[in-house]
Design an enzyme around this catalytic site. Structure first.
Site, PDB file in Angstrom:
ATOM      1  N   ASP A 148      -5.851 -10.559 -15.522  1.00 26.13           N
ATOM      2  CA  ASP A 148      -5.862 -10.591 -14.057  1.00 26.13           C
ATOM      3  C   ASP A 148      -6.761 -11.733 -13.609  1.00 26.13           C
ATOM      4  O   ASP A 148      -7.943 -11.767 -13.957  1.00 26.13           O
ATOM      5  CB  ASP A 148      -6.417  -9.272 -13.485  1.00 26.13           C
ATOM      6  CG  ASP A 148      -5.451  -8.110 -13.667  1.00 26.13           C
ATOM      7  OD1 ASP A 148      -4.347  -8.332 -14.199  1.00 26.13           O
ATOM      8  OD2 ASP A 148      -5.809  -6.978 -13.282  1.00 26.13           O
ATOM      9  N   GLY A 170      -1.087  -0.360 -18.758  1.00 25.86           N
ATOM     10  CA  GLY A 170      -1.274   0.215 -20.096  1.00 25.86           C
ATOM     11  C   GLY A 170      -2.711   0.062 -20.555  1.00 25.86           C
ATOM     12  O   GLY A 170      -3.349   1.030 -21.017  1.00 25.86           O
ATOM     13  N   ALA A 171      -3.226  -1.153 -20.442  1.00 27.53           N
ATOM     14  CA  ALA A 171      -4.600  -1.417 -20.882  1.00 27.53           C
ATOM     15  C   ALA A 171      -5.586  -0.596 -20.062  1.00 27.53           C
ATOM     16  O   ALA A 171      -6.515   0.014 -20.612  1.00 27.53           O
ATOM     17  CB  ALA A 171      -4.905  -2.909 -20.749  1.00 27.53           C
ATOM     18  N   ASN A 172      -5.401  -0.556 -18.750  1.00 31.31           N
ATOM     19  CA  ASN A 172      -6.333   0.204 -17.898  1.00 31.31           C
ATOM     20  C   ASN A 172      -6.342   1.686 -18.270  1.00 31.31           C
ATOM     21  O   ASN A 172      -7.399   2.320 -18.353  1.00 31.31           O
ATOM     22  CB  ASN A 172      -5.927   0.098 -16.420  1.00 31.31           C
ATOM     23  CG  ASN A 172      -6.156  -1.282 -15.848  1.00 31.31           C
ATOM     24  OD1 ASN A 172      -6.892  -2.089 -16.416  1.00 31.31           O
ATOM     25  ND2 ASN A 172      -5.515  -1.573 -14.726  1.00 31.31           N
ATOM     26  N   GLY A 204      -4.137   9.749  -3.147  1.00 32.33           N
ATOM     27  CA  GLY A 204      -5.259   8.929  -2.696  1.00 32.33           C
ATOM     28  C   GLY A 204      -6.486   9.786  -2.439  1.00 32.33           C
ATOM     29  O   GLY A 204      -6.791  10.712  -3.209  1.00 32.33           O
ATOM     30  N   GLY A 216      -6.514  13.672  -2.844  1.00 29.80           N
ATOM     31  CA  GLY A 216      -6.561  14.371  -4.128  1.00 29.80           C
ATOM     32  C   GLY A 216      -5.261  14.301  -4.906  1.00 29.80           C
ATOM     33  O   GLY A 216      -4.614  13.262  -4.944  1.00 29.80           O
ATOM     34  N   ASP A 242      -4.557   4.476 -12.443  1.00 28.63           N
ATOM     35  CA  ASP A 242      -4.645   4.278 -13.900  1.00 28.63           C
ATOM     36  C   ASP A 242      -5.774   5.113 -14.489  1.00 28.63           C
ATOM     37  O   ASP A 242      -5.644   5.693 -15.571  1.00 28.63           O
ATOM     38  CB  ASP A 242      -4.902   2.798 -14.227  1.00 28.63           C
ATOM     39  CG  ASP A 242      -3.689   1.937 -13.921  1.00 28.63           C
ATOM     40  OD1 ASP A 242      -2.574   2.477 -13.874  1.00 28.63           O
ATOM     41  OD2 ASP A 242      -3.865   0.715 -13.738  1.00 28.63           O
ATOM     42  N   GLY A 274     -13.262  -3.575  -9.699  1.00 31.88           N
ATOM     43  CA  GLY A 274     -12.517  -3.878 -10.922  1.00 31.88           C
ATOM     44  C   GLY A 274     -11.802  -2.636 -11.427  1.00 31.88           C
ATOM     45  O   GLY A 274     -12.080  -1.525 -10.980  1.00 31.88           O
TER      46      GLY A 274
HETATM   47  P1  ADP Z   1      -2.573   4.683  -6.910  1.00 30.54           P
HETATM   48  O1  ADP Z   1      -3.795   3.910  -7.209  1.00 30.54           O
HETATM   49  O2  ADP Z   1      -1.626   4.764  -8.067  1.00 30.54           O
HETATM   50  O3  ADP Z   1      -1.879   4.361  -5.622  1.00 30.54           O
HETATM   51  P2  ADP Z   1      -3.859   6.937  -5.572  1.00 30.54           P
HETATM   52  O4  ADP Z   1      -4.225   6.026  -4.472  1.00 30.54           O
HETATM   53  O5  ADP Z   1      -3.084   8.164  -5.241  1.00 30.54           O
HETATM   54  O6  ADP Z   1      -3.053   6.201  -6.741  1.00 30.54           O
HETATM   55  O7  ADP Z   1      -5.221   7.345  -6.331  1.00 30.54           O
HETATM   56  C1  ADP Z   1      -5.210   8.020  -7.558  1.00 30.54           C
HETATM   57  C2  ADP Z   1      -6.294   9.066  -7.577  1.00 30.54           C
HETATM   58  O8  ADP Z   1      -7.572   8.422  -7.425  1.00 30.54           O
HETATM   59  C3  ADP Z   1      -6.235  10.087  -6.454  1.00 30.54           C
HETATM   60  O9  ADP Z   1      -5.347  11.149  -6.740  1.00 30.54           O
HETATM   61  C4  ADP Z   1      -7.702  10.550  -6.414  1.00 30.54           C
HETATM   62  O10 ADP Z   1      -7.957  11.426  -7.481  1.00 30.54           O
HETATM   63  C5  ADP Z   1      -8.449   9.247  -6.664  1.00 30.54           C
HETATM   64  N1  ADP Z   1      -8.774   8.532  -5.416  1.00 30.54           N
HETATM   65  C6  ADP Z   1      -8.135   7.452  -4.902  1.00 30.54           C
HETATM   66  N2  ADP Z   1      -8.715   7.052  -3.741  1.00 30.54           N
HETATM   67  C7  ADP Z   1      -9.753   7.882  -3.535  1.00 30.54           C
HETATM   68  C8  ADP Z   1     -10.767   8.011  -2.516  1.00 30.54           C
HETATM   69  N3  ADP Z   1     -10.817   7.155  -1.470  1.00 30.54           N
HETATM   70  N4  ADP Z   1     -11.681   8.998  -2.642  1.00 30.54           N
HETATM   71  C9  ADP Z   1     -11.654   9.865  -3.685  1.00 30.54           C
HETATM   72  N5  ADP Z   1     -10.729   9.802  -4.677  1.00 30.54           N
HETATM   73  C10 ADP Z   1      -9.795   8.836  -4.606  1.00 30.54           C
END
Ligand code: ADP
Length: 303
Positions: free
Chosen positions: A12, A40-42, A221, A224, A251, A286
């Site tokens: 990256d 994959g690496a992450n 996100g 949860g 990841d 990162g």
């Molecule tokens: P991606 O990165 O694949 O879009 P998400 O944004 O759903 O996936 O984030 C994956 C997981 O990381 C979430 O289910 C949660 O456990 C955690 N997470 C992501 N953002 C936050 C946040 N702002 N606060 C607390 N946990 C978070």
């Protein structure tokens, strides 16, 4: 018991700029940083940091950043003996431009990642591998070979169907645990809007199941994680943290979940632990460098 990850390995390259360039324009970069990346690496780094013996299978270029990336990944505790170094092929790269407004533009070139074949996978021993984990940055036929071989050995097959690609759906019947974010769920379930409430997430997830024993896990996100089985759906609420950089949160979740399931942790407990690991990861910048250790996750859950 160990985790076997088939997945992408990228370099990256993150350049910061005042403003993103328009087509045909050249702008001066403010800084350039190089990181190991690729889903994959992450995910392999996340599983290894959570204490699982973790093997990564993938491919990098032999003449460029590839060998250095392997060294870096092994420093994170990942076993890289199944990472091929291919001559005359570039290592996969993500070129990321980040403007001071926070907006970004990203170009990913798959390079060597696309060169993994079903034959490469078939030639690898999966003896003693309890968990198989893959994502869609590797060729679908190679993942199919892995999952078919794993089924014969009684391994648990986990697919993070990201990025959302049409060929991904063909792998769902071969998957035991499918992990998606809301955007990916909406794409695969052919919804106009991202599902938000647990009921909507459950209904959409069940559309993707073809066997009664499958599990779909949807990351939400900051809200949860939702966990859906045929007769049950539950939500594990997001941990309240101050997010600094959410790159690699998904990841981290996938790798941590694989590590927890590799020691036969109950599904709910494993999801809680992975949810906490991912919340810790968003507090640091990162992807690979932000993956927490098992001790950090346990301390966070106790605290
Ligand atoms: P991606 O990165 O694949 O879009 P998400 O944004 O759903 O996936 O984030 C994956 C997981 O990381 C979430 O289910 C949660 O456990 C955690 N997470 C992501 N953002 C936050 C946040 N702002 N606060 C607390 N946990 C978070």
């Amino acid at each position: 018991m160990s985790v076997f990850v088939l997945g992408s390995i990228n370099l990256d390259a993150v350049a910061r700029v005042d403003d993103l360039p328009r087509p045909g324009e050249t702008v001066a970069g403010l800084s350039l940083e190089l990181f190991p990346g690729g889903k994959g690496a992450n995910q392999a780094v996340a599983a290894a940091r959570l204490g699982a013996p973790t093997r990564l299978m993938g491919a990098v270029g032999k003449e460029d950043a590839g060998p250095g990336l392997k060294t870096k990944l092994s420093e994170y505790g990942v076993q890289v003996g199944d990472v091929l170094e291919l001559p005359s092929v570039p290592t996969g790269q993500a070129h990321v431009w980040v403007a001071s407004s926070g907006e970004n533009m990203i170009v990913v070139t798959s390079g060597a990642n696309a060169a993994i074949t079903p034959q490469h996978v078939a030639a690898t021993s999966l003896d003693g591998q309890r968990i198989l984990l893959s994502q869609l940055e590797s060729p679908a036929h190679a993942i199919e070979t892995l999952f078919r071989a794993g089924a014969a050995k009684g391994a648990l097959r986990m697919l993070n169907a990201a990025p959302a690609l049409p060929q991904g759906a063909a792998l769902f019947p071969l998957t035991d645990i499918l992990i998606l974010n809301q955007t990916e769920l909406a794409t695969y379930a052919k919804l106009d809007q991202e599902p938000v409430r647990l009921e909507e997430v459950s209904r959409a997830s069940r559309k993707l199941m073809s066997r009664p024993d499958q599990v779909v896990i949807v990351t939400l996100g900051a809200a949860g994680v939702a966990c859906i089985r045929r007769d049950e759906a539950f939500l594990i609420e997001g941990r309240k943290v101050k997010a600094l950089d959410t790159t690699g949160a998904g990841d981290c979740f996938c790798g941590a979940l694989a590590a927890c399931l590799s020691i036969n942790m109950d599904l709910r407990e494993a999801v809680e632990m992975a949810n906490a690991a991912a919340a810790l990861s968003v507090q640091k910048s990162g992807a690979a460098p932000s993956m927490p250790s098992k001790r950090e996750v346990e301390a966070f859950l106790e605290g």
